[in-house]
Write a protein that holds these residues in place. Structure first.
Motif, short mmCIF file in Angstrom:
data_model
loop_
_atom_site.label_atom_id
_atom_site.label_comp_id
_atom_site.label_asym_id
_atom_site.label_seq_id
_atom_site.Cartn_x
_atom_site.Cartn_y
_atom_site.Cartn_z
N ARG A 122 -4.99 10.53 0.15
CA ARG A 122 -5.60 10.03 1.39
C ARG A 122 -5.61 8.51 1.45
N VAL A 123 -6.14 7.88 0.41
CA VAL A 123 -6.32 6.43 0.41
C VAL A 123 -5.11 5.77 -0.24
N LEU A 124 -4.48 4.84 0.50
CA LEU A 124 -3.33 4.12 -0.04
C LEU A 124 -3.85 2.98 -0.91
N HIS A 125 -3.13 2.70 -1.98
CA HIS A 125 -3.53 1.59 -2.85
C HIS A 125 -2.34 0.66 -3.07
N GLY A 126 -2.65 -0.58 -3.40
CA GLY A 126 -1.61 -1.56 -3.67
C GLY A 126 -2.19 -2.66 -4.55
N PHE A 161 -6.65 -1.58 -0.71
CA PHE A 161 -6.80 -0.17 -0.32
C PHE A 161 -6.82 -0.07 1.20
N CYS A 162 -6.32 1.05 1.71
CA CYS A 162 -6.61 1.36 3.11
C CYS A 162 -6.72 2.87 3.24
N ASP A 163 -7.47 3.28 4.25
CA ASP A 163 -7.77 4.70 4.45
C ASP A 163 -6.68 5.32 5.32
N GLY A 164 -5.85 6.15 4.73
CA GLY A 164 -4.76 6.78 5.47
C GLY A 164 -5.24 7.63 6.63
N LEU A 209 0.83 -1.21 0.00
CA LEU A 209 0.00 0.00 0.00
C LEU A 209 0.87 1.26 0.00
N HIS A 210 0.49 2.20 -0.82
CA HIS A 210 1.28 3.42 -1.00
C HIS A 210 0.40 4.50 -1.59
N THR A 211 0.92 5.72 -1.61
CA THR A 211 0.30 6.78 -2.40
C THR A 211 1.27 7.12 -3.54
#
Lengths: 371, 371
Positions: free
Chosen positions: B332-336, B223-226, B193-195
């Protein structure tokens, strides 16, 4: 030039004969191991979550030209080139070819003091391109001469730096007097000194204004160096300076299609306290919403800054002619124009922006091959 | 609902029957006079340098629906609508239709909890567009369904919001496995997970990833909510949170054509102390250059944040199928993504960005006609 090694509980120290001391925590060495970066993309692939924070190497050796750190018995050691690790020691500022000391200037620069560069040379030669990029960044302002009489000619110069920054006014824009303007630039009114698009979260960086025609009476261009004004304010009125670097005020542009808002301090300082940005645009300043007690000190500081931008001690004026393009750092150098009389002749500038990031990237890439 | 007027030496006070008190310095009233704004462009044309800071009106009157301020005997008074001036009183936060309270979410949102919107409805209806914009901004994440099987279909949705944000990867980009990648996205490797593009001065805002094919084994999206992660860090480890909001670290991307660098804090707070941005990308993190004494506390905080982003308590996973597009706030939201096996089928996402400024502008403009 081999350093002396001392090891501690959570890091090692290297002491070079020239007196340079590097303090390297083990966790930093583990995270910085060159083999932890992707061989093609150069991106870090090492996963920091896979090691404990308090890891300690199995063995540490200083060879002739490298530091070798073996993390577990029998594993291939991390190999750090000694020159590289000296340059990258924690706390040491990284070399950046795009970092140039600004030349703050005032009216005595004169229009003849503005750096001038030839369009064909900048297009044809990487060395000429680099020289122009550096001059423009140092002064925040330059004039490119000898452009062909087409809107494409200015854009070609801008694309030599990087991709254009699109805004709500388009990828490029025509500065002409229009019957139904959504912006004062598109009238024949005088424009006092300002920076563009302070209502954007990131106002555009470098602005390119290619003059295709300037035959109307009036319509001269004016510039002043926001860094020079801000530094004089810091010296002469530190309270005003402090307010303008800390109070953020609302900016807004709206028309039928857009409503773009952002808060900004008028002066922004970088991590070292140097002035790195000016956001000054009375046209785009929204109704000031500061608390009543803050309003009066703010207006005092803001009016003082505004008056300084109008002070002849700071400004230079020049009238662009067809084939010239002025290029300036919109986040540093304020620009304006005299009113003109559209009945006396055509005035036509064609503009675009390239952001600071692209500018600096081009400087760094050119530096690889030129130096 | 008429207010009571009291005048002072440098300002006036209006006290409304509902208890609202407005404190209006004269200099603010002069600067805010509606007649000081251009009738067509709405920009301020009043020149603040033309009046003294301590100006005092000649006459002040409260009429049925307006405050009238006459600056000099015989001049046309400045006229302020009473409702307007109440809403715009100094210190009062301005109404902004784009300001939405974020819904922080964790794993229990589940993939079925992600807001889903239909592409055709969003394209055809302003109300559906506004609903999608609001949902995506509140959650930082949405899925648009029913897109045509062409790269243009996703771009058309993005352009419904505003112009695209160009980067060094182009105006749009293809996420496929490539033989000579300049970025890990263009491999078949797993991506934690990253931006994106934390090496840019302004990392891109909303990201659009249109799935054209996802037939390879693996290749699920995560996804996770930063905001959720950062708020839990603030509650559970305030020291780590404080470091990640104040220590800025270098990020960098370089390839043959570019070398783009920027410093960032991992977590950014807005003026009210709310988490407004996450910059988290271990791949693009440059060699950390903090001072030795700061390195270890930084690594402790950074590793903790990184571990939290991997914690199953925060993440959701979903496998996009052809015709779906995931849209998320990249700041805001990290994705991977999970690794995939390119020999088992084709995986093809087509992406682009639209910045937060355009997103919010569209929300405000839609709000004019819909509410």
């Amino acid at each position: 030039m081999q350093p002396t090694l001392s090891t501690g509980a959570d890091g090692l120290e290297l002491r070079w004969p020239d007196g340079t001391v590097g303090d390297f925590p083990y966790i930093w060495l583990r995270d910085t191991d060159p083999s932890g970066f992707h061989p093609q993309t150069g991106e870090r692939i090492f996963d920091l979550t896979k090691v404990p924070l308090d890891l300690v190497p199995h063995e540490i050796k200083v060879m002739q030209d490298a530091l070798l750190v073996t993390w577990t018995a029998g594993a291939t050691p991390s190999r750090f080139d000694l020159d590289w690790i000296k340059a990258h020691r924690p706390g040491q500022a990284r070399h950046d070819p795009a970092e140039l000391v600004p030349v703050a200037w005032k009216a005595d620069l004169g229009k003849d003091g503005v750096p001038r560069h030839d369009a064909d040379r900048v297009l044809d030669s990487d060395a000429a391109l680099a020289a122009w990029l550096r001059d423009t960044k140092r002064y925040g302002l330059s004039i490119v001469t000898g452009l062909a009489n087409s809107t494409e000619a200015g854009i070609a110069l801008a694309r030599r730096v990087g991709h254009l920054r699109e805004t709500n006014f388009g990828l490029t824009f025509e500065v002409v007097s229009r019957p139904d303007p959504n912006n004062l630039a598109y009238t024949s009114d005088a424009l006092p000194l300002h920076t563009d698009l302070t209502n954007q979260e990131l106002p555009p960086g470098y602005q390119f204004l290619h003059c295709l025609a300037n035959e109307a009476e009036g319509g001269g261009s004016t510039f002043c160096d926001g860094v020079a004004v801000a530094e004089d304010l810091r010296a002469g009125d530190p309270d005003a300076f402090a307010l303008l670097t800390t109070l953020s005020v609302p900016f807004r542009f709206q028309d039928r299609h857009t409503d773009i808002r952002s808060r900004k301090t008028i002066i922004t300082l970088d991590g070292r306290g140097a002035v790195c940005e000016i956001c000054f645009n009375a046209h785009l300043a929204d109704i000031v919403d500061l608390a009543p007690a803050t309003l009066k000190p703010f207006y005092r500081a803001y009016q003082r800054f505004m008056a300084m931008t109008r002070d002849p001690a700071y400004g230079i004026a020049l009238k662009l002619t067809g084939g010239e393009m002025v290029v300036f750092d919109n986040r540093r150098v304020l620009h304006g124009r005299e009113a003109f009389d559209p009945s006396t002749g055509f005035r036509h500038l064609h503009g675009c922006y390239v952001d600071r990031g692209e500018w600096d990237s081009r400087l760094r890439v050119l530096d690889r091959s030129l130096d």
